[in-house]
Design a protein around this motif. Structure first.
Motif, mmCIF file in Angstrom:
data_model
loop_
_atom_site.group_PDB
_atom_site.id
_atom_site.type_symbol
_atom_site.label_atom_id
_atom_site.label_comp_id
_atom_site.label_asym_id
_atom_site.label_seq_id
_atom_site.Cartn_x
_atom_site.Cartn_y
_atom_site.Cartn_z
ATOM 1 N N GLY A 54 0.949 -1.257 0.014
ATOM 2 C CA GLY A 54 0.178 -0.086 -0.117
ATOM 3 C C GLY A 54 0.721 1.468 -0.046
ATOM 4 O O GLY A 54 0.669 2.280 -0.782
ATOM 5 N N ILE A 55 2.071 1.114 0.726
ATOM 6 C CA ILE A 55 2.731 2.409 0.786
ATOM 7 C C ILE A 55 3.430 2.586 -0.500
ATOM 8 O O ILE A 55 3.663 3.601 -0.968
ATOM 9 C CB ILE A 55 3.877 2.320 1.856
ATOM 10 N N VAL A 56 4.011 1.683 -1.083
ATOM 11 C CA VAL A 56 4.723 1.657 -2.428
ATOM 12 C C VAL A 56 3.655 1.983 -3.373
ATOM 13 O O VAL A 56 4.050 2.952 -4.505
ATOM 14 C CB VAL A 56 5.408 0.203 -2.849
ATOM 15 N N SER A 57 2.586 1.570 -3.354
ATOM 16 C CA SER A 57 1.224 1.912 -4.316
ATOM 17 C C SER A 57 1.048 3.310 -4.350
ATOM 18 O O SER A 57 1.035 4.163 -5.256
ATOM 19 C CB SER A 57 0.130 1.189 -3.811
ATOM 20 N N ILE A 58 0.897 4.064 -3.233
ATOM 21 C CA ILE A 58 0.854 5.382 -2.913
ATOM 22 C C ILE A 58 1.905 6.122 -3.531
ATOM 23 O O ILE A 58 1.765 7.050 -4.096
ATOM 24 C CB ILE A 58 0.519 5.726 -1.245
ATOM 25 N N ALA A 59 3.194 5.644 -3.064
ATOM 26 C CA ALA A 59 4.346 6.477 -3.354
ATOM 27 C C ALA A 59 4.688 6.512 -4.858
ATOM 28 O O ALA A 59 5.230 7.506 -5.369
ATOM 29 C CB ALA A 59 5.661 5.854 -2.524
ATOM 30 N N SER A 60 4.411 5.519 -5.583
ATOM 31 C CA SER A 60 4.646 5.368 -6.992
ATOM 32 C C SER A 60 3.603 5.622 -7.853
ATOM 33 O O SER A 60 3.578 5.413 -9.190
ATOM 34 C CB SER A 60 5.005 3.876 -7.185
ATOM 35 N N ARG A 61 2.409 6.258 -7.364
ATOM 36 C CA ARG A 61 1.538 6.452 -8.294
ATOM 37 C C ARG A 61 1.638 7.395 -9.609
ATOM 38 O O ARG A 61 0.751 7.276 -10.612
ATOM 39 C CB ARG A 61 0.131 6.949 -7.378
ATOM 40 N N ASN A 62 2.496 8.365 -9.050
ATOM 41 C CA ASN A 62 3.153 9.451 -10.398
ATOM 42 C C ASN A 62 4.095 9.007 -11.109
ATOM 43 O O ASN A 62 4.814 9.860 -11.778
ATOM 44 C CB ASN A 62 2.854 10.823 -9.604
ATOM 45 N N ALA A 63 4.749 7.740 -10.714
ATOM 46 C CA ALA A 63 5.990 7.403 -11.539
ATOM 47 C C ALA A 63 5.845 7.132 -12.772
ATOM 48 O O ALA A 63 4.745 6.682 -13.121
ATOM 49 C CB ALA A 63 6.749 6.409 -10.597
ATOM 50 N N ILE A 64 7.048 7.448 -13.653
ATOM 51 C CA ILE A 64 6.950 7.142 -15.108
ATOM 52 C C ILE A 64 7.195 5.858 -15.462
ATOM 53 O O ILE A 64 6.651 5.240 -16.273
ATOM 54 C CB ILE A 64 7.685 8.388 -15.676
ATOM 55 N N GLY A 65 8.250 5.121 -14.850
ATOM 56 C CA GLY A 65 8.312 3.903 -15.169
ATOM 57 C C GLY A 65 7.850 2.873 -14.573
ATOM 58 O O GLY A 65 6.683 3.201 -13.859
ATOM 59 N N ASN A 66 8.177 1.722 -14.783
ATOM 60 C CA ASN A 66 7.440 0.355 -14.402
ATOM 61 C C ASN A 66 8.095 -0.255 -12.900
ATOM 62 O O ASN A 66 7.665 -1.169 -12.338
ATOM 63 C CB ASN A 66 7.625 -0.604 -15.505
ATOM 64 N N GLY A 67 8.977 0.376 -12.419
ATOM 65 C CA GLY A 67 9.771 0.096 -11.209
ATOM 66 C C GLY A 67 8.657 -0.033 -10.169
ATOM 67 O O GLY A 67 8.824 -1.309 -9.323
ATOM 68 N N GLY A 68 7.838 0.940 -9.924
ATOM 69 C CA GLY A 68 6.708 0.796 -8.940
ATOM 70 C C GLY A 68 5.653 -0.304 -9.101
ATOM 71 O O GLY A 68 5.393 -1.013 -7.962
ATOM 72 N N ASN A 69 5.482 -0.562 -10.442
ATOM 73 C CA ASN A 69 4.372 -1.592 -10.513
ATOM 74 C C ASN A 69 5.036 -2.953 -10.252
ATOM 75 O O ASN A 69 4.526 -3.766 -9.951
ATOM 76 C CB ASN A 69 3.990 -1.402 -12.081
ATOM 77 N N ILE A 70 6.472 -3.063 -10.488
ATOM 78 C CA ILE A 70 7.137 -4.293 -10.313
ATOM 79 C C ILE A 70 7.053 -4.740 -8.912
ATOM 80 O O ILE A 70 6.742 -5.733 -8.311
ATOM 81 C CB ILE A 70 8.268 -4.561 -10.984
ATOM 82 N N ALA A 71 7.468 -3.588 -8.018
ATOM 83 C CA ALA A 71 7.391 -3.644 -6.598
ATOM 84 C C ALA A 71 5.999 -4.107 -6.096
ATOM 85 O O ALA A 71 6.059 -4.941 -5.211
ATOM 86 C CB ALA A 71 8.018 -2.342 -5.914
ATOM 87 N N ILE A 72 4.957 -3.449 -6.698
ATOM 88 C CA ILE A 72 3.739 -3.810 -6.085
ATOM 89 C C ILE A 72 3.518 -5.141 -6.584
ATOM 90 O O ILE A 72 2.701 -5.868 -5.705
ATOM 91 C CB ILE A 72 2.730 -2.769 -6.776
ATOM 92 N N LEU A 73 3.761 -5.612 -7.719
ATOM 93 C CA LEU A 73 3.444 -6.907 -8.297
ATOM 94 C C LEU A 73 4.110 -7.985 -7.153
ATOM 95 O O LEU A 73 3.570 -8.903 -6.801
ATOM 96 C CB LEU A 73 3.920 -7.028 -9.475
#
Length: 115
Positions: A54-73
């Motif tokens: 949840g924290i990563v999801s909120i922090a990476s919502r405006n990110a451009i790359g796929n790094g946040g999505n990979i971490a969420i996954l």
């Protein structure tokens, strides 16, 4: 997908408290019955991974790359795997595991959509 990440993150952080409370109760039941169950411990792990996701999801919502999505996954996928594998007598853990699985699937959709 920004809205999904924000809503998912906030709900996951709120649900962490519910999962943690239920997991402590399930762990107490396992200890009092001495049945060798580990569903309370699995629930705590699912809750911690859900909080981190949840924290990563909120922090990476405006990110451009796929790094946040990979971490969420990874975080939500691991939480779903642990929850579905170790629910034991704590049947509500299946519900929280499917919530994590849904978030992991939506992270994959976000990655595909970002291409």
């Amino acid at each position: 997908m920004k809205t999904w990440k924000l809503v998912s993150g906030v709900l996951s952080i709120i649900l962490f408290f519910v999962v943690a409370l239920q997991s402590c109760a399930a762990g107490m039941v396992n200890a009092m019955e001495a049945n060798g169950g580990s569903s309370g411990s699995a629930g705590i792990l699912v809750g911690i991974l859900m909080l981190a996701g949840g924290i990563v999801s909120i922090a990476s919502r405006n990110a451009i790359g796929n790094g946040g999505n990979i971490a969420i996954l990874i975080l939500f996928g691991l939480a779903a795997l642990i929850g579905l594998a170790g629910h034991g007598n704590y049947s509500d853990l299946v519900i929280w595991s499917f919530w994590c699985l849904l978030n992991a699937i939506l992270a994959v959709i976000a990655m595909v959509k970002n291409r």
